[in-house]
Design a protein around this motif. Sequence first.
Motif, PDB file in Angstrom:
ATOM      1  N   ASP A  78      -5.738   0.755   7.663  1.00  0.00           N
ATOM      2  CA  ASP A  78      -5.486   2.100   7.147  1.00  0.00           C
ATOM      3  C   ASP A  78      -4.685   2.064   5.850  1.00  0.00           C
ATOM      4  OD1 ASP A  78      -6.902   3.285   9.212  1.00  0.00           O
ATOM      5  OD2 ASP A  78      -5.110   3.703  10.423  1.00  0.00           O
ATOM      6  N   THR A  79      -3.735   1.154   5.746  1.00  0.00           N
ATOM      7  CA  THR A  79      -2.960   1.010   4.508  1.00  0.00           C
ATOM      8  C   THR A  79      -3.872   0.622   3.347  1.00  0.00           C
ATOM      9  OG1 THR A  79      -0.942   0.422   5.684  1.00  0.00           O
ATOM     10  CG2 THR A  79      -1.107  -0.303   3.387  1.00  0.00           C
ATOM     11  N   LEU A  80      -4.809  -0.289   3.590  1.00  0.00           N
ATOM     12  CA  LEU A  80      -5.741  -0.692   2.534  1.00  0.00           C
ATOM     13  C   LEU A  80      -6.640   0.467   2.114  1.00  0.00           C
ATOM     14  CD1 LEU A  80      -6.719  -4.258   3.799  1.00  0.00           C
ATOM     15  CD2 LEU A  80      -5.095  -3.654   1.990  1.00  0.00           C
ATOM     16  N   VAL A  81      -7.007   1.305   3.073  1.00  0.00           N
ATOM     17  CA  VAL A  81      -7.790   2.505   2.761  1.00  0.00           C
ATOM     18  C   VAL A  81      -6.951   3.450   1.908  1.00  0.00           C
ATOM     19  CG1 VAL A  81      -8.895   4.556   3.745  1.00  0.00           C
ATOM     20  CG2 VAL A  81      -9.301   2.312   4.780  1.00  0.00           C
ATOM     21  N   GLU A  82      -5.706   3.677   2.322  1.00  0.00           N
ATOM     22  CA  GLU A  82      -4.814   4.579   1.588  1.00  0.00           C
ATOM     23  C   GLU A  82      -4.557   4.087   0.167  1.00  0.00           C
ATOM     24  OE1 GLU A  82      -1.317   4.841   4.042  1.00  0.00           O
ATOM     25  OE2 GLU A  82      -2.455   5.755   5.682  1.00  0.00           O
ATOM     26  N   LYS A  83      -4.515   2.778  -0.043  1.00  0.00           N
ATOM     27  CA  LYS A  83      -4.276   2.209  -1.368  1.00  0.00           C
ATOM     28  C   LYS A  83      -5.539   2.211  -2.235  1.00  0.00           C
ATOM     29  CE  LYS A  83      -0.404  -0.823  -0.222  1.00  0.00           C
ATOM     30  NZ  LYS A  83       0.527  -0.503  -1.288  1.00  0.00           N
ATOM     31  N   HIS A 117      -4.343  -4.937  18.163  1.00  0.00           N
ATOM     32  CA  HIS A 117      -4.855  -3.720  17.528  1.00  0.00           C
ATOM     33  C   HIS A 117      -3.750  -2.988  16.766  1.00  0.00           C
ATOM     34  CE1 HIS A 117      -8.164  -4.605  20.144  1.00  0.00           C
ATOM     35  NE2 HIS A 117      -8.858  -3.565  19.711  1.00  0.00           N
ATOM     36  N   GLY A 118      -2.537  -3.032  17.304  1.00  0.00           N
ATOM     37  CA  GLY A 118      -1.406  -2.362  16.680  1.00  0.00           C
ATOM     38  C   GLY A 118      -1.003  -2.974  15.353  1.00  0.00           C
ATOM     39  N   ARG A 119      -1.479  -4.144  15.087  1.00  0.00           N
ATOM     40  CA  ARG A 119      -1.248  -4.778  13.782  1.00  0.00           C
ATOM     41  C   ARG A 119      -2.457  -4.576  12.872  1.00  0.00           C
ATOM     42  NH1 ARG A 119      -0.478 -11.215  12.434  1.00  0.00           N
ATOM     43  NH2 ARG A 119       0.282 -10.916  10.302  1.00  0.00           N
ATOM     44  N   LEU A 120      -3.635  -4.731  13.440  1.00  0.00           N
ATOM     45  CA  LEU A 120      -4.862  -4.689  12.655  1.00  0.00           C
ATOM     46  C   LEU A 120      -5.122  -3.318  12.038  1.00  0.00           C
ATOM     47  CD1 LEU A 120      -7.543  -6.061  11.776  1.00  0.00           C
ATOM     48  CD2 LEU A 120      -8.519  -5.200  13.914  1.00  0.00           C
ATOM     49  N   LEU A 157      -7.067  -9.596   5.122  1.00  0.00           N
ATOM     50  CA  LEU A 157      -8.015  -8.560   5.521  1.00  0.00           C
ATOM     51  C   LEU A 157      -9.015  -8.284   4.402  1.00  0.00           C
ATOM     52  CD1 LEU A 157      -5.685  -5.965   7.297  1.00  0.00           C
ATOM     53  CD2 LEU A 157      -7.549  -7.239   8.361  1.00  0.00           C
ATOM     54  N   LEU A 158      -8.530  -8.182   3.180  1.00  0.00           N
ATOM     55  CA  LEU A 158      -9.420  -7.931   2.042  1.00  0.00           C
ATOM     56  C   LEU A 158     -10.463  -9.034   1.911  1.00  0.00           C
ATOM     57  CD1 LEU A 158      -7.298  -6.665  -0.987  1.00  0.00           C
ATOM     58  CD2 LEU A 158      -8.949  -5.404   0.373  1.00  0.00           C
ATOM     59  N   TYR A 159     -10.024 -10.275   2.019  1.00  0.00           N
ATOM     60  CA  TYR A 159     -10.948 -11.391   1.869  1.00  0.00           C
ATOM     61  C   TYR A 159     -11.987 -11.423   2.992  1.00  0.00           C
ATOM     62  CZ  TYR A 159      -8.668 -13.486  -2.154  1.00  0.00           C
ATOM     63  OH  TYR A 159      -8.193 -13.730  -3.419  1.00  0.00           O
ATOM     64  N   VAL A 160     -11.580 -11.116   4.208  1.00  0.00           N
ATOM     65  CA  VAL A 160     -12.536 -11.088   5.325  1.00  0.00           C
ATOM     66  C   VAL A 160     -13.546  -9.964   5.112  1.00  0.00           C
ATOM     67  CG1 VAL A 160     -12.786 -10.618   7.798  1.00  0.00           C
ATOM     68  CG2 VAL A 160     -11.029 -12.198   6.999  1.00  0.00           C
ATOM     69  N   ILE A 161     -13.074  -8.794   4.717  1.00  0.00           N
ATOM     70  CA  ILE A 161     -13.988  -7.670   4.475  1.00  0.00           C
ATOM     71  C   ILE A 161     -14.960  -8.019   3.355  1.00  0.00           C
ATOM     72  CG2 ILE A 161     -14.114  -5.277   3.657  1.00  0.00           C
ATOM     73  CD1 ILE A 161     -11.379  -4.861   5.144  1.00  0.00           C
ATOM     74  N   ALA A 162     -14.476  -8.696   2.330  1.00  0.00           N
ATOM     75  CA  ALA A 162     -15.340  -9.100   1.210  1.00  0.00           C
ATOM     76  C   ALA A 162     -16.432 -10.067   1.671  1.00  0.00           C
ATOM     77  CB  ALA A 162     -14.507  -9.745   0.108  1.00  0.00           C
ATOM     78  N   GLY A 163     -16.135 -10.875   2.664  1.00  0.00           N
ATOM     79  CA  GLY A 163     -17.071 -11.911   3.096  1.00  0.00           C
ATOM     80  C   GLY A 163     -18.053 -11.488   4.160  1.00  0.00           C
ATOM     81  N   LEU A 164     -17.910 -10.276   4.674  1.00  0.00           N
ATOM     82  CA  LEU A 164     -18.804  -9.803   5.730  1.00  0.00           C
ATOM     83  C   LEU A 164     -19.532  -8.545   5.273  1.00  0.00           C
ATOM     84  CD1 LEU A 164     -16.401 -10.193   8.799  1.00  0.00           C
ATOM     85  CD2 LEU A 164     -18.229 -11.748   8.094  1.00  0.00           C
ATOM     86  N   GLU A 165     -20.664  -8.263   5.866  1.00  0.00           N
ATOM     87  CA  GLU A 165     -21.474  -7.091   5.541  1.00  0.00           C
ATOM     88  C   GLU A 165     -21.032  -5.902   6.398  1.00  0.00           C
ATOM     89  OE1 GLU A 165     -24.598  -5.088   3.592  1.00  0.00           O
ATOM     90  OE2 GLU A 165     -24.082  -7.183   3.306  1.00  0.00           O
ATOM     91  N   GLU A 166     -20.296  -4.979   5.801  1.00  0.00           N
ATOM     92  CA  GLU A 166     -19.802  -3.778   6.489  1.00  0.00           C
ATOM     93  C   GLU A 166     -19.241  -4.094   7.883  1.00  0.00           C
ATOM     94  OE1 GLU A 166     -22.800  -0.692   6.489  1.00  0.00           O
ATOM     95  OE2 GLU A 166     -22.494  -0.312   4.369  1.00  0.00           O
ATOM     96  N   PRO A 167     -18.223  -4.942   7.940  1.00  0.00           N
ATOM     97  CA  PRO A 167     -17.693  -5.328   9.256  1.00  0.00           C
ATOM     98  C   PRO A 167     -16.968  -4.182   9.947  1.00  0.00           C
ATOM     99  CG  PRO A 167     -16.235  -6.096   7.538  1.00  0.00           C
ATOM    100  CD  PRO A 167     -17.441  -5.514   6.849  1.00  0.00           C
ATOM    101  N   HIS A 168     -17.051  -4.173  11.257  1.00  0.00           N
ATOM    102  CA  HIS A 168     -16.264  -3.232  12.057  1.00  0.00           C
ATOM    103  C   HIS A 168     -14.963  -3.928  12.427  1.00  0.00           C
ATOM    104  CE1 HIS A 168     -17.662  -5.479  15.591  1.00  0.00           C
ATOM    105  NE2 HIS A 168     -18.860  -5.428  15.030  1.00  0.00           N
ATOM    106  N   THR A 183       0.899  -7.426   1.793  1.00  0.00           N
ATOM    107  CA  THR A 183       1.368  -8.541   2.609  1.00  0.00           C
ATOM    108  C   THR A 183       0.274  -9.604   2.638  1.00  0.00           C
ATOM    109  OG1 THR A 183       0.433  -7.698   4.682  1.00  0.00           O
ATOM    110  CG2 THR A 183       2.670  -6.940   4.094  1.00  0.00           C
ATOM    111  N   GLY A 184       0.614 -10.788   3.055  1.00  0.00           N
ATOM    112  CA  GLY A 184      -0.384 -11.841   3.196  1.00  0.00           C
ATOM    113  C   GLY A 184      -1.476 -11.441   4.177  1.00  0.00           C
ATOM    114  N   PHE A 185      -1.095 -10.757   5.248  1.00  0.00           N
ATOM    115  CA  PHE A 185      -2.072 -10.305   6.246  1.00  0.00           C
ATOM    116  C   PHE A 185      -3.042  -9.303   5.620  1.00  0.00           C
ATOM    117  CE2 PHE A 185      -3.362  -7.556   9.839  1.00  0.00           C
ATOM    118  CZ  PHE A 185      -3.956  -8.518  10.633  1.00  0.00           C
ATOM    119  N   GLN A 186      -2.525  -8.378   4.837  1.00  0.00           N
ATOM    120  CA  GLN A 186      -3.388  -7.397   4.179  1.00  0.00           C
ATOM    121  C   GLN A 186      -4.329  -8.076   3.187  1.00  0.00           C
ATOM    122  OE1 GLN A 186      -0.307  -4.833   2.699  1.00  0.00           O
ATOM    123  NE2 GLN A 186      -0.329  -3.545   4.526  1.00  0.00           N
TER     124      GLN A 186
END
Length: 95
Positions: free
Chosen positions: A48-53, A40-43, A11-22, A5-8
């Motif tokens: 978890d889906t990105l981890v599973e993929k 939180h119910g969306r995030l 998420l990938l782009y934000v994770i790529a731009g930060l150093e081990e973000p929580h 999804t666009g949201f997912q």
Amino acid sequence: MYDLTGFQRDLLYVIAGLEEPHGLAIKEELEAYYEKEIHHGRLYPNLDTLVEKGLVDKGQRDRRTNYYTLTRRGRREIKARDEWEAEYVPEDFEA
């Protein structure tokens, strides 16, 4: 990346731009971008889906805090997406 999804994808782009973000750091970045609250119910289910993929690894900083990093596959997917976008939107594109 075509099956995300666009949201997912965001998420990938934000994770790529930060150093081990929580999760909270990711949430704050997306809230600033979307200019609205991210629940939180969306995030976390989307993380978890990105981890599973296999696009994101989830590590544990302490008992309550996880951090996220891109896998090699996640980095390849972002690169492929950037190359695909460049086919349609040239670098010298002016909005």
